[in-house]
Design a protein around this motif. Structure first.
Motif, PDB file in Angstrom:
ATOM      1  N   TYR A 138     -52.327  16.455   1.480  1.00  0.00           N
ATOM      2  CA  TYR A 138     -51.737  15.829   2.666  1.00  0.00           C
ATOM      3  C   TYR A 138     -52.609  16.006   3.906  1.00  0.00           C
ATOM      4  O   TYR A 138     -52.613  15.146   4.794  1.00  0.00           O
ATOM      5  CB  TYR A 138     -50.321  16.364   2.899  1.00  0.00           C
TER       6      TYR A 138
ATOM      7  N   ARG B 207     -55.205  13.149   3.241  1.00  0.00           N
ATOM      8  CA  ARG B 207     -54.752  11.765   3.131  1.00  0.00           C
ATOM      9  C   ARG B 207     -53.705  11.329   4.157  1.00  0.00           C
ATOM     10  O   ARG B 207     -53.443  10.135   4.295  1.00  0.00           O
ATOM     11  CB  ARG B 207     -54.174  11.532   1.739  1.00  0.00           C
ATOM     12  N   ARG B 208     -53.113  12.268   4.863  1.00  0.00           N
ATOM     13  CA  ARG B 208     -52.000  11.884   5.743  1.00  0.00           C
ATOM     14  C   ARG B 208     -52.434  10.891   6.816  1.00  0.00           C
ATOM     15  O   ARG B 208     -51.724   9.928   7.112  1.00  0.00           O
ATOM     16  CB  ARG B 208     -51.388  13.124   6.391  1.00  0.00           C
TER      17      ARG B 208
ATOM     18  N   SER C 162     -46.126  12.007   4.017  1.00  0.00           N
ATOM     19  CA  SER C 162     -45.807  13.408   4.282  1.00  0.00           C
ATOM     20  C   SER C 162     -44.707  13.847   3.323  1.00  0.00           C
ATOM     21  O   SER C 162     -43.930  13.018   2.826  1.00  0.00           O
ATOM     22  CB  SER C 162     -45.343  13.601   5.731  1.00  0.00           C
ATOM     23  N   LEU C 163     -44.641  15.135   3.053  1.00  0.00           N
ATOM     24  CA  LEU C 163     -43.616  15.655   2.150  1.00  0.00           C
ATOM     25  C   LEU C 163     -42.218  15.469   2.708  1.00  0.00           C
ATOM     26  O   LEU C 163     -41.252  15.277   1.966  1.00  0.00           O
ATOM     27  CB  LEU C 163     -43.872  17.140   1.871  1.00  0.00           C
TER      28      LEU C 163
ATOM     29  N   THR D 249     -46.249  12.998  -4.744  1.00  0.00           N
ATOM     30  CA  THR D 249     -47.625  12.970  -4.251  1.00  0.00           C
ATOM     31  C   THR D 249     -48.499  11.987  -5.031  1.00  0.00           C
ATOM     32  O   THR D 249     -48.974  10.994  -4.482  1.00  0.00           O
ATOM     33  CB  THR D 249     -48.230  14.384  -4.291  1.00  0.00           C
TER      34      THR D 249
ATOM     35  N   ASN E 243     -49.346   8.218  -3.724  1.00  0.00           N
ATOM     36  CA  ASN E 243     -50.736   7.924  -3.391  1.00  0.00           C
ATOM     37  C   ASN E 243     -51.234   6.690  -4.144  1.00  0.00           C
ATOM     38  O   ASN E 243     -52.010   5.901  -3.620  1.00  0.00           O
ATOM     39  CB  ASN E 243     -51.607   9.133  -3.713  1.00  0.00           C
TER      40      ASN E 243
END
Length: 338
Positions: free
Chosen positions: A71, A74-75, A81-82, A166, A170
């Motif tokens: 994260y 890649r955020r 986000s989680l 995740t 993605n």
């Protein structure tokens, strides 16, 4: 340009999983070094304390760190986000329960199909795949606590966050079908033994479908939790039971409560299996239901075959696949040597 973007998506998913594997390898190496230095005073790898520490490290530490790295990388480019995962499901409770039953049912069906394949393989070719013995601790109070914690709680939560929350998210820009398939494939392979790969892959398919339709991680965690908890209950109840045909009557007399509990679990599994088959047939029989099952296409206007070729030839993904195949082969050989 498209190929470069697809490989970037593939690499970032695979790098996270490689970090996860690397952290576990470092832990194993550190314990080997500790065992060498401590000698006879070292904690046995089969002790309940060691197994508990291993599972907590694997899921809580290694899982959290690998997702955190993902994260952080890649955020900014994806906006993921989680926190986005922990929300109310977009589908009704009835719909979610229905598909949880279907998912569990199809996972059991996949497991039975795998067992049938192994049986036929042995009868036709003489090849006998080894039994898989998973060590979650002894039948001591700490061992049973470790089994429940690892299988029923840590695995459903952290595996769903990693593979659905995740990897799938993605890959979702490549198309929801493709994202569900790839996350399920890696999830199955990450079990790294021949007995679990196929049914874990099927579980991953339905967990991914639940996620993309509800946009919440809770339904897939619940399905994973229910499935693993039934297995956990079976393991704990049957750990001291001798259910060989010639000993069955003696076991029934000596421990009727445990035999009754195992029988109840078996009947419950059979009910779930039949219910899931009936429900999925009904879903595909209704045109209105089939429309709701449609999945969103990706942003890249290329064929699925070319997309898969580019995705699975990304450098980090090649390394990850080779690692998983190697570890699965080594695991099978180690079980054969027992």
């Amino acid at each position: 340009m498209e190929n470069k973007q697809i490989r970037k998506i593939s690499n970032t998913s695979s790098i996270m999983l490689l970090i996860f594997a690397g952290l576990i390898f470092i832990f194993t190496l550190a314990l080997s070094l500790y065992g060498f230095i401590a000698g006879p005073r070292a904690i046995s790898r089969n002790s309940d304390v060691f197994i508990l520490i291993s599972f907590v490290y694997q899921f809580v530490f290694a899982g959290s760190v690998s997702m955190l790295v993902f994260y952080l990388i890649r955020r900014r480019s994806t906006g993921l986000s989680l926190g986005q995962l922990f929300c109310k499901p977009k589908m009704s409770a009835g719909w979610v329960i229905k598909w949880i039953i279907i998912g569990i049912s199809m996972t059991y069906l996949a497991n039975y199909a795998n067992l049938l394949f192994e049986f036929l393989l042995n009868k036709v070719t003489g090849i006998e795949l080894p039994e898989v013995e998973l060590n979650f601790g002894s039948d001591s109070p700490l061992g049973m606590f470790t089994t429940v914690l690892a299988v029923s709680i840590l695995a459903p939560v952290f595996e769903e966050l990693m593979f659905r929350g995740t990897v799938l998210r993605n890959n979702e820009v490549l198309g929801q079908k493709f994202a569900i398939f790839t996350s399920a494939l890696f999830f199955g392979m990450y079990h790294m033994n021949h007995r679990q790969i196929f049914y874990a892959f099927v579980l991953g398919l339905f967990a991914g479908f639940l996620f993309v339709k509800t946009r919440s991680i809770f339904p897939s965690i619940i399905m994973h939790f229910v499935l693993n908890s039934i297995s956990t209950a079976g393991m704990l109840i049957s750990s001291n039971l001798d259910i060989a045909p010639e000993k069955l009557l003696e076991t029934l007399k000596s421990n009727p409560a445990a035999v009754a509990a195992i029988t109840f679990l078996g009947l419950m599994i059979m009910c779930i299996l039949i219910s899931g088959i009936v429900l999925i047939i009904a879903e595909f029989a209704r045109r209105s239901s089939r429309e709701k099952l449609r999945l969103r296409k990706g942003i890249f206007n290329i064929s699925t075959g070319k997309k898969a070729l580019v995705y699975f030839t990304a450098p980090a993904t090649i390394v990850l696949l080779l690692y998983l195949i190697f570890m699965t082969a080594m695991s099978t050989l180690s079980y054969s040597a027992m």
